[in-house]
Each structure stands twice: as C-alpha cells, then as structure tokens.
Scaffold this active site. Structure first.
Site, PDB file in Angstrom:
ATOM      1  N   GLY A   1       9.559   0.784  -9.841  1.00  0.00           N
ATOM      2  CA  GLY A   1       8.564   1.864  -9.871  1.00  0.00           C
ATOM      3  C   GLY A   1       8.388   2.480  -8.501  1.00  0.00           C
ATOM      4  O   GLY A   1       9.329   2.534  -7.708  1.00  0.00           O
ATOM      5  N   ASN A   2       7.161   2.898  -8.202  1.00  0.00           N
ATOM      6  CA  ASN A   2       6.914   3.564  -6.920  1.00  0.00           C
ATOM      7  C   ASN A   2       6.379   2.600  -5.870  1.00  0.00           C
ATOM      8  O   ASN A   2       5.923   1.500  -6.183  1.00  0.00           O
ATOM      9  CB  ASN A   2       5.974   4.766  -7.099  1.00  0.00           C
ATOM     10  CG  ASN A   2       4.588   4.344  -7.585  1.00  0.00           C
ATOM     11  OD1 ASN A   2       3.866   3.630  -6.910  1.00  0.00           O
ATOM     12  ND2 ASN A   2       4.220   4.788  -8.783  1.00  0.00           N
TER      13      ASN A   2
ATOM     14  N   VAL B   1       2.507   1.267  -6.075  1.00  0.00           N
ATOM     15  CA  VAL B   1       2.292   0.132  -6.978  1.00  0.00           C
ATOM     16  C   VAL B   1       3.068  -1.081  -6.474  1.00  0.00           C
ATOM     17  O   VAL B   1       2.604  -2.225  -6.605  1.00  0.00           O
ATOM     18  CB  VAL B   1       2.704   0.499  -8.421  1.00  0.00           C
ATOM     19  CG1 VAL B   1       2.538  -0.700  -9.354  1.00  0.00           C
ATOM     20  CG2 VAL B   1       1.887   1.676  -8.927  1.00  0.00           C
TER      21      VAL B   1
ATOM     22  N   GLU C   1      12.161  -2.701  -6.818  1.00  0.00           N
ATOM     23  CA  GLU C   1      13.115  -1.593  -6.935  1.00  0.00           C
ATOM     24  C   GLU C   1      12.309  -0.300  -6.913  1.00  0.00           C
ATOM     25  O   GLU C   1      11.748   0.118  -7.919  1.00  0.00           O
ATOM     26  CB  GLU C   1      13.923  -1.726  -8.233  1.00  0.00           C
ATOM     27  CG  GLU C   1      14.792  -2.973  -8.295  1.00  0.00           C
ATOM     28  CD  GLU C   1      15.905  -2.961  -7.249  1.00  0.00           C
ATOM     29  OE1 GLU C   1      16.254  -1.867  -6.754  1.00  0.00           O
ATOM     30  OE2 GLU C   1      16.408  -4.044  -6.928  1.00  0.00           O
TER      31      GLU C   1
ATOM     32  N   CYS D   1      15.542   7.498 -10.054  1.00  0.00           N
ATOM     33  CA  CYS D   1      15.164   7.018  -8.718  1.00  0.00           C
ATOM     34  C   CYS D   1      16.245   7.272  -7.677  1.00  0.00           C
ATOM     35  O   CYS D   1      15.952   7.400  -6.490  1.00  0.00           O
ATOM     36  CB  CYS D   1      14.793   5.539  -8.753  1.00  0.00           C
ATOM     37  SG  CYS D   1      16.123   4.470  -9.331  1.00  0.00           S
TER      38      CYS D   1
END
Length: 491
Positions: free
Chosen positions: A188-189, A192, A210, A244
């Site tokens: 995710g980002n 977070v 990741e 991503c």
C-alpha cells in the site's frame, strides 16, 4: 475476545499442530490454490470488472497469469527451497555438519492492496504456504467485490483454520494489527506503512512493506522514441495508471518534449481508440475520493493530451502534462492515476540529480541505446528496481526480488525470495564428541602458540562440496593427526 483475536488464535493453534511442516501438505494447499484460480476465473473477473472496470482478458493478463506462474514455480522448486543448505566451513569445523535450515515463522498477516486485488494479495500467500506458515489474509476493502469473493470462495479450497480471510475496513485492520504475528506483509502507501510498522514494533514483529513512490522515466535523446513511447504509454495507462511501479513522470531534454507528446498521443489512440471512455480495455479510478485527488493534482499544469473526465463514472482520460516543474502540484505525491507529467532536464546529469534529490522510488526506468549511460544511472542512483528500455516487466521475473528501498518499502518477494522472506533461515551446526584434542587451542590458558594455531584453523575457509567426501575425510584425518602429534601431545 474480538473476532480478529479469535481468528488469529485459531490459526496459531492450527499451526502448532505441525500440520504445515510436511512438504506434501504445503504442495496440496498450493495445488488447491491453483485449482481455485482455474475454477473461479469468471468470479474473479466479474469482481475486478465491478471494482476497476477491468476487462476479462485484462484481469487474466495482469492478475491471473502472474499468480499461476508463482504457484507453478513454488510447486516445482519447493523441495529444493526447503532442503538444508550447506555452507562453507573453516578448518576447525570441517568435520562437522554445518548448514542453514529454513523453517516456518508461524502466523503471517497479509494485508492486500486494492489496485491488483488478487495478484498482490495472493502472491505473498503463495510464499507463506510454501514456507509452511499459517496466514491471515486481509484483502483491501476498497476493492469490495474482490474482497467479498475472496472471503466466500477461498475457504472452499484452502484449510479454513490455517488460511482465514478477514474482511472489513480500517476498524478490522486496526484490530488485526493489535494481535501478535510472526510476520506482517503489507502492500500500500507509505503513510499506512508507517502505522503497520509501528503496530508491528510492539510485538517485535518483522515486516515486509511493499510501498510506492514516484518512479521516474528518463528518455535519452538518442533512443528510438517511437518504441520508447509505446512502452511508456502501456506501462503508464495499464489499470488506469493505478500501478505502484507505473512510470510516474518523464524526464527528457526540451528538444524531445514535442516529439514525446506526439508519439504518446499516437499510442493512446492506437491502444485505447479515439474515445477511451467507451473502450473495454481502459479502466476506471477505484472511487470518487481518489478521482478527486488525481484531478486536484493536475491543477496549475498545462494539459498536452487528454484531461477530460467524468466524476459520475470515475473516468479520467489518458492525460499528459507538459512543461511541469518540480514545484508543480502533480510532483508532490505519487499520482496513482492516468496522468503523466513531462519535466525537461538538460541531460542525464540533471536527471540523476533530480532523482537523487527525491525519495528513493520503487522503480527507475531509463530509455537509451547507450549501455554506458544505463550503467551510469544504475551506479549513481538507488531504487527498488531499475529497468532499461521497458516498463513493469521486471515484475514478471520470479527470480528477481521485488521490493522497495527507503521510502518505497523494505523486504522482497517473488519466487524463492517470497519463501526466504517468510522463513526463518536457521543456522545449524552438529558436532561429534570426539577429536577433543583439536579443540584444545580454544581452552585456557591462552598462549601465543595456541593463538597461532587458532588463527590458522579459523581463517581458512573450506568448501567441502568442492573437495568431495573422500578428500574431505582424508584432510580431516591428516589435520587431526598432524595437530595432535605436533601440538597437543603430552610432553
């Protein structure tokens, strides 16, 4: 006791029975996962269509094929990955059994992402199963249809206690993160990601993060622009830019900018027709919150291609922005949408400097026929991956570790890298209770003579595999006899 706590405790109890240890059990679960994908292709495609407006063939290409390949590699290589791994020894341990033994960590939490809700959630699960772990699977609630299908159908194929699926939003994720896991795998980002790492730190739980970032794409003036722009256009607008590792922005010399715009325009028309909005292979932004975020990023920049949108459908056309600067709004965060800014630089020197002035990206793309220039970008920058003359394709190579560095993440997966990431690589040394004379050099009193022998025995590295068993035994016997005769015999 909360539902999340109960799920984790049930998974841990099932893991402690030892049922995941035998390789045959792991192989059975991997084959069941493969069967799930084969038998439920239509359910998966329908869910992804509802979530991201991805076509059936698009789902097959970008979600299913990579997952199938990952499972096939794990099934074919599992016995090799799980076997003891011999290591080099020194002369002091040449008679001993010295090896690395991979063993399961325990219960792994996998928090998936919404942009590729199947591939990104289930590829880490392949590694977790192969390594002999239990795994709690938390699909992203943002891709709600995929999450629902995963919750309903996956337990029909995999062991329900060892591999439970937990759905829900922020509340459920926070409840899960309060539990103790043996590894947390999050995609995710970075915002977070920091919260996940903070929660993991309370239990000293290792993490794989990741994340993403702004992956630059440098175009050298000497490259074939037609081919370069085809590959960049594909890499950028796949999944409506919600990838991503998509090229986030282009760096090129001012003299190239108009040509790059023209070539990308041609490619957009070729790939997505004159009206991408009605074309089945062009997706949608996941929801209105992200739609508004991406649209806001374009403010203050000059649109060279596209720019039109429809909020009711979460549609944003493939868009290229020209004459962008590092201060522009679109350069302040990862775009994660179908918007491609072009920044002009004087050449590779300025491009490298601009890249190094920012956070380390998940990928760097460089298009050039000049191998020296490519090697220079590799040597003078840092990123999760570097790909020359293409985009995204490194994700398809199971032997390459996939992951970020710095702000773009930590840890790696794919193929054996998944297995190793989700295993404890345990050091093992098994000695016999004989040849005690050889050990005398380490016992007090410590003398110069003993020190000399210790130096000789400890600093000589030996690879028994190269010597062969008979040669190794002969060397051991000769050394033991020599040492005992010359040094350790009683006077």
């Amino acid at each position: 006791m909360s539902g999340e706590q109960l799920v984790v405790e049930r998974a841990r109890k099932a893991f402690r029975t030892g049922k995941t240890k035998p390789l045959e059990f792991r192989l059975h679960q991997l084959r069941s996962l493969h069967r799930f994908i084969a038998e439920r292709r239509r359910d998966i495609a329908d869910a992804v269509k509802k979530d991201l407006n991805k076509s059936e063939h698009g789902t097959e290409l970008f979600e299913i094929l990579g997952l199938e390949a990952e499972i096939n590699v794990a099934i074919g290589k599992l016995a090799e990955w799980a076997a003891p791994r011999p290591v080099e020894k020194n002369l002091l341990t040449i008679a001993d059994e010295v090896y690395v033994q991979p063993e399961p960590l325990g219960v792994v939490l996998i928090i998936g992402a919404w942009n590729y809700p199947w591939a990104i959630t289930l590829q880490p699960l392949v590694g977790a199963i192969a390594a002999g772990n239990a795994a709690v699977i938390k699909p992203s609630e943002v891709s709600s249809h995929s999450a629902k299908v995963m919750e309903e159908l996956l337990p029909l194929y995999l062991d329900k206690e060892l591999y439970p699926v937990v759905t829900g939003g922020v509340t459920e994720t926070q409840a899960l993160l309060k539990q103790r896991f043996d590894h947390i795998f999050y995609t995710g980002n970075s915002t977070v990601g920091r919260l996940v790492m903070e929660a993991a730190a309370r239990h000293l739980t290792p993490v794989t993060l990741e994340l993403g970032g702004k992956s630059p794409c440098y175009i050298d003036k000497n490259c074939d622009l037609r081919v370069a722009c085809r590959r960049i256009t594909w890499g950028k607008f796949v999944n409506c830019g919600q990838t991503c590792i998509a090229p986030d922005y282009i760096l090129c010399e001012p003299s190239l900018q108009n040509q790059v715009v023209d070539e990308i325009r041609k490619c957009i028309q070729e790939f997505y027709t004159e009206n991408p909005k009605t074309f089945e292979d062009y997706g949608r932004i996941i929801n209105q919150r992200h739609f508004k975020r991406v649209m806001a990023l374009m403010e203050g920049s000059t649109v060279a291609i596209g720019g039109d949108s429809d909020e009711s459908e979460c549609y944003i056309a493939p868009t290229v922005l020209r004459d962008v600067t590092t201060e522009s709004k679109v350069m302040q965060e990862e775009i994660f949408g179908p918007v491609l800014p072009i920044l002009t630089v004087s050449g590779v020197d300025e491009a490298i400097q601009l890249i190094n002035d920012r956070e380390k990206p998940l990928a760097i793309y460089v298009f050039s026929p000049d191998n020296k220039l490519i090697r220079r970008v590799i040597a003078e920058t840092s990123s999760g991956a570097l790909v020359a003359n293409d985009c995204l394709v490194h994700f398809t190579v199971s032997a390459l570790p996939f992951g970020g560095v710095g702000n773009s993440g930590m840890g790696r997966y794919h193929g054996q890298h998944s297995f190793d990431q989700l295993s404890h690589l345990r050091s093992c040394l098994i000695k016999k209770l004989n040849m005690e004379g050889v050990n005398a050099m380490r016992y007090p009193p410590h003398t110069a003579k003993k020190m000399g022998w210790a130096r000789f025995f400890l600093l000589q590295q030996v690879n028994p595999g190269r010597l062969g068993r008979m040669a190794t035994m002969a060397m051991i016997t000769a050394l033991a006899a020599f040492v005992v005769q010359r040094f350790f015999r009683r006077h």
